[in-house]
Write a protein that holds these residues in place. Structure first.
Motif, PDB file in Angstrom:
ATOM      1  N   MET A   1       0.851  -1.191   0.000  1.00 31.71           N
ATOM      2  CA  MET A   1       0.000   0.000   0.000  1.00 31.71           C
ATOM      3  C   MET A   1       0.887   1.242   0.000  1.00 31.71           C
ATOM      4  SD  MET A   1      -3.329   0.777   2.355  1.00 31.71           S
ATOM      5  CE  MET A   1      -2.448   0.746   3.906  1.00 31.71           C
ATOM      6  N   ARG A   2       0.615   2.141  -0.922  1.00 34.13           N
ATOM      7  CA  ARG A   2       1.454   3.329  -1.061  1.00 34.13           C
ATOM      8  C   ARG A   2       0.973   4.495  -0.224  1.00 34.13           C
ATOM      9  NH1 ARG A   2       3.247   3.828  -7.430  1.00 34.13           N
ATOM     10  NH2 ARG A   2       4.344   1.833  -7.559  1.00 34.13           N
ATOM     11  N   PHE A   3      -0.299   4.491   0.136  1.00 29.84           N
ATOM     12  CA  PHE A   3      -0.862   5.608   0.887  1.00 29.84           C
ATOM     13  C   PHE A   3      -1.305   5.121   2.262  1.00 29.84           C
ATOM     14  CE2 PHE A   3      -1.265   6.658  -3.553  1.00 29.84           C
ATOM     15  CZ  PHE A   3      -0.891   7.992  -3.616  1.00 29.84           C
ATOM     16  N   ILE A   4      -0.823   5.786   3.302  1.00 28.75           N
ATOM     17  CA  ILE A   4      -1.163   5.403   4.671  1.00 28.75           C
ATOM     18  C   ILE A   4      -2.667   5.530   4.884  1.00 28.75           C
ATOM     19  CG2 ILE A   4      -0.825   5.986   7.110  1.00 28.75           C
ATOM     20  CD1 ILE A   4       1.946   7.002   6.360  1.00 28.75           C
ATOM     21  N   ASP A   5      -3.243   4.511   5.504  1.00 29.48           N
ATOM     22  CA  ASP A   5      -4.680   4.492   5.824  1.00 29.48           C
ATOM     23  C   ASP A   5      -5.578   4.489   4.573  1.00 29.48           C
ATOM     24  OD1 ASP A   5      -4.079   4.511   8.554  1.00 29.48           O
ATOM     25  OD2 ASP A   5      -4.040   6.705   8.616  1.00 29.48           O
ATOM     26  N   ALA A   6      -5.032   4.096   3.438  1.00 33.10           N
ATOM     27  CA  ALA A   6      -5.854   4.020   2.229  1.00 33.10           C
ATOM     28  C   ALA A   6      -6.816   2.847   2.314  1.00 33.10           C
ATOM     29  CB  ALA A   6      -4.968   3.877   0.997  1.00 33.10           C
ATOM     30  N   GLU A   7      -7.960   2.998   1.668  1.00 35.56           N
ATOM     31  CA  GLU A   7      -8.937   1.925   1.547  1.00 35.56           C
ATOM     32  C   GLU A   7      -8.646   1.217   0.224  1.00 35.56           C
ATOM     33  OE1 GLU A   7     -13.474   1.859   3.209  1.00 35.56           O
ATOM     34  OE2 GLU A   7     -12.883   3.411   1.797  1.00 35.56           O
ATOM     35  N   VAL A   8      -8.292  -0.058   0.268  1.00 36.15           N
ATOM     36  CA  VAL A   8      -7.779  -0.760  -0.912  1.00 36.15           C
ATOM     37  C   VAL A   8      -8.823  -1.713  -1.489  1.00 36.15           C
ATOM     38  CG1 VAL A   8      -6.005  -2.322  -1.793  1.00 36.15           C
ATOM     39  CG2 VAL A   8      -5.418  -0.616  -0.050  1.00 36.15           C
TER      40      VAL A   8
END
Length: 210
Positions: A1-8
């Protein structure tokens, strides 16, 4: 995951296996899988299992038999919900439907339209078939729905060569002239990931043609 706290949201795309009748310009011609095609699909999906357990929350499939029948079987086998989405049907190839590449070339007198389609799909469409623009628009609409409603899922998408190419175009933002850039074999799989984060949304390719 490249973005912290992203919804994947993760999408595993699989092209159907070999249909009855072998290689041809099939489009919306509705042939079922051959025995070999079933084996190809089973081997490909088995490789994606984690200790025998599927990673998917649900399966989404083209309505055509070479995709739908396997998707329904896989869903029943692993107790997964299956959705049939007409927008994931293969491109309508018009006068080329159900013909071999050699048969299509024999139809063309002054110009090889088939070669022109591969060279630049934005300028050529199959005679009497679906335009590349219309095809891209409907697959793009399916893509947006898959990654947005609801986010956070892992889906298996059972579809076709042109549809897989159109999905990859959504991520790579290729020009329409390159919508058919990937020539993937039967039962090839790809993994795409969409991350929803504070800055918006980012789509990524994990791997292609596994």
């Amino acid at each position: 995951m490249r973005f912290i706290d992203a919804e994947v949201t993760t999408l595993d795309l699989i092209r159907h296996g070999e249909p009855v009748g072998g290689r041809m310009l099939r489009g919306t011609t509705d042939h079922p899988l051959s025995e070999r095609g079933w084996q190809q699909m089973q081997c490909a999906t088995d490789e994606l299992l984690i200790e025998g357990t599927p990673p998917w929350d649900a399966i989404v499939t083209s309505p055509l038999a070479r995709c739908r029948e396997f998707a329904l079987w896989l869903g029943e086998t692993h107790d997964l919900p299956v959705t049939v989405d007409p927008r994931l049907a293969e491109m309508d190839l018009g006068a080329w439907e159900g013909k071999t590449h050699a048969e299509v070339r024999a139809l063309e007198q002054a110009m090889d339209l088939q070669a022109a389609l591969w060279a630049d799909p934005s300028r050529t469409s199959p005679p009497g078939g679906e335009s590349v623009e219309a095809f891209d628009k409907r697959v793009g609409a399916a893509w947006q729905e898959l990654v947005e409603t609801p986010p956070g899922r892992h889906l298996l998408v059972v579809c076709h060569l042109f549809v897989t190419n159109a999905m990859l175009r959504q991520v790579l933002e290729q020009p329409l002239s390159r919508i058919l850039a990937f020539d993937l074999p039967y039962a090839a799989t790809c993994r795409l990931r969409h991350e929803r984060h504070a800055l918006g949304g980012t789509s990524l390719v994990e791997w292609i043609g596994r």
